[in-house]
Design an enzyme around this catalytic site. Structure first.
Site, short mmCIF file in Angstrom:
data_model
loop_
_atom_site.label_atom_id
_atom_site.label_comp_id
_atom_site.label_asym_id
_atom_site.label_seq_id
_atom_site.Cartn_x
_atom_site.Cartn_y
_atom_site.Cartn_z
N GLU A 86 0.82 -1.22 0.00
CA GLU A 86 0.00 0.00 0.00
C GLU A 86 0.85 1.27 0.00
O GLU A 86 0.57 2.24 -0.71
CB GLU A 86 -0.92 0.00 1.24
CG GLU A 86 -1.76 1.24 1.43
CD GLU A 86 -2.77 1.45 0.30
OE1 GLU A 86 -3.56 0.54 0.06
OE2 GLU A 86 -2.74 2.53 -0.32
N GLY A 136 12.47 14.80 4.59
CA GLY A 136 12.34 13.36 4.36
C GLY A 136 11.34 13.01 3.27
O GLY A 136 10.83 11.89 3.24
N GLU A 185 13.62 11.02 -2.44
CA GLU A 185 14.31 9.73 -2.47
C GLU A 185 15.77 9.93 -2.09
O GLU A 185 16.29 11.05 -2.16
CB GLU A 185 14.25 9.16 -3.90
CG GLU A 185 12.86 8.81 -4.38
CD GLU A 185 12.18 7.81 -3.48
OE1 GLU A 185 12.63 6.68 -3.37
OE2 GLU A 185 11.17 8.19 -2.85
N LYS A 229 5.33 4.56 -9.75
CA LYS A 229 4.02 4.46 -9.09
C LYS A 229 2.88 4.28 -10.09
O LYS A 229 1.99 3.45 -9.87
CB LYS A 229 3.81 5.70 -8.22
CG LYS A 229 4.78 5.74 -7.03
CD LYS A 229 4.79 7.11 -6.38
CE LYS A 229 5.69 7.17 -5.17
NZ LYS A 229 5.92 8.54 -4.70
N1 HSE Z 1 10.11 10.60 -2.85
C1 HSE Z 1 8.76 10.17 -2.83
C2 HSE Z 1 7.86 11.37 -3.12
C3 HSE Z 1 8.47 9.57 -1.50
O1 HSE Z 1 8.34 12.51 -3.04
O2 HSE Z 1 6.70 11.19 -3.46
C4 HSE Z 1 7.16 8.86 -1.42
O3 HSE Z 1 7.08 7.78 -2.30
#
Ligand code: HSE
Length: 415
Positions: A126, A183, A186, A201
């Protein structure tokens, strides 16, 4: 009450947030779901200076977590090859796996789904799309019975965050640093700003709803790294908003997947979703359009998705993944009709009439055009909004335009 013993592999932003969130919400999960979550071991090559896991055992070899008495392995090491080996090893030991790792599913999804099915263990992910904002289980379970027509939206929190900050005047570089500090980004932020993370995604979502393969066939992947404050400024003047859009849609039995910066109309649901929010519009035959949005990145938001999968394991019988559609046909992005916004900068006084002549010469129909004063004195900035046209039909015009200006930009406008 059912107890679930958890082994976590990886010890970064999401893993530490998972540890703290389980401690924080343990009693609430017991009360509402009658499930007692216990973290048995953490596999981490090194300590995380930002977080102390207290009494929880730490193993320096992530593979040693598989030898602990665990009911689920949570894979948060990231990356592809080592993560694949770890997940496959868990399946061989009949240990269910929960992961937030979209890269490994993009790269090895078909193989991993087969292995999970072969070993009859659950594989839940998920948090790999939209972090904890319900998406995958919504598509897989809650919307069962619908035929999906399309899915479209913002799937990279970092990109949406950067664009939103740039709208408020921050530079691209400063907003990216801010996203990293929070945070969201990536480990390698080029995955965020070059559209790769969002491409991972949308491929996962397309696999679920259309049965497309993982890894998928090649498709358009572009990021926001070339978006400038001027693009954002011009878009705003025209009641448009720059977004990073990923989409998968089926038309005439043919699939088109894409992941690219685009312009959405101010009236579009996606337009007002700012900062780290992800947002999706899912079109189905029975319900029609469904809109979802929520935080799409960050430790706690992602931990929420992981926890929901762990809790789901307590009640879910084995849930194997999409059956691939063997005869799936694809459309080409270059043939797909879109309106385009073309922004041209030049120091030539005649630039606007020259570009209009070129558009007429190439029979490119336009619905709107004009000059924009963005406060810079040196260059003239003009814009042209085309009628819907395939990008392949624009190509010769764009080749010619490069003789008139070395500084122009073409952006798709979402329907
Ligand atoms: N680096 C990804 C983003 C983290 O900014 O959406 C979540 O998948």
């Amino acid at each position: 009450m059912k107890k679930i013993k958890i082994g976590i592999c990886g010890w970064g932003t999401v893993a530490t947030a998972l540890h703290s969130s389980i401690i924080k919400n343990k009693n609430q999960i017991k009360r509402t779901h009658q499930v007692d979550l216990e973290i048995v071991a953490i596999g981490a090559r090194r300590d995380n200076p930002k977080y102390n896991p207290g009494e929880t055992k730490i193993l320096r070899d992530v593979f040693d977590v598989l030898d602990e008495d665990i009911d689920v392995l949570v894979e948060l090491i990231g990356g592809t090859d080592d993560a694949k080996t770890l997940i496959s090893s868990a399946f061989e030991k009949k240990i269910p796996v929960v992961t937030a790792n979209k890269a490994v599913i993009y790269e090895y999804g078909d193989v991993l789904f087969k292995e999970a099915s072969h070993n009859d263990v659950n594989f839940l992910f998920e948090a790999s799309v939209c972090a904890g904002t319900p998406t995958i289980n919504l598509l897989k379970n809650d919307l069962a019975g619908n035929k999906f027509l399309s899915i479209k939206g913002m799937l990279n929190g970092t990109s949406n965050f950067i664009i939103s900050q740039m709208e408020d005047g921050m530079s691209f570089e400063d907003s990216l640093s801010f996203a990293q500090e929070n945070g969201y980004a990536e480990a390698d932020p080029t995955f965020d700003i070059e559209g790769i993370d969002a491409a991972h995604k949308i491929s996962i979502l397309s696999n679920i709803i259309f049965g497309s393969p993982l890894p998928p066939n090649e498709f358009l992947i572009e990021g926001i790294s070339n978006i400038t404050k001027q693009d954002i400024y011009v878009a705003k003047k025209l009641d448009l908003t720059v977004k990073h859009i990923s989409s998968a849609d089926m038309k005439d039995g043919k699939l088109l997947i894409r992941s690219n910066p685009a312009l959405v109309r101010k009236s579009d649901y996606l337009s007002s979703l700012k900062n780290v929010r992800n947002g999706l519009v899912i079109d189905t035959d029975l319900i029609g359009k469904i809109h979802i949005s929520g935080s799409g990145a960050g430790g706690e938001a992602t931990a929420a998705g992981v926890i929901s999968d762990i809790v789901r394991l307590a009640s879910e019988s084995n849930n194997h993944n999409a059956i691939l559609k063997e005869d799936l046909k694809h459309r080409q992005i270059s043939d797909e009709p879109f309106s385009f916004l073309i922004i041209v900068n030049s120091s030539s006084e005649n630039i606007n009439s020259d570009v209009l002549d070129k558009l007429a010469e190439h029979r490119i129909p336009i619905s709107n055009s004009g000059l924009i004063n963005d406060g810079k004195k040196s260059d003239i900035t003009c814009f042209y909004e085309t009628e819907e046209i395939a990008s392949i039909a624009l190509q010769e015009f764009l080749n010619d335009l490069s003789n008139l200006s070395s500084n122009f930009k073409t952006l798709r406008i979402e329907k």
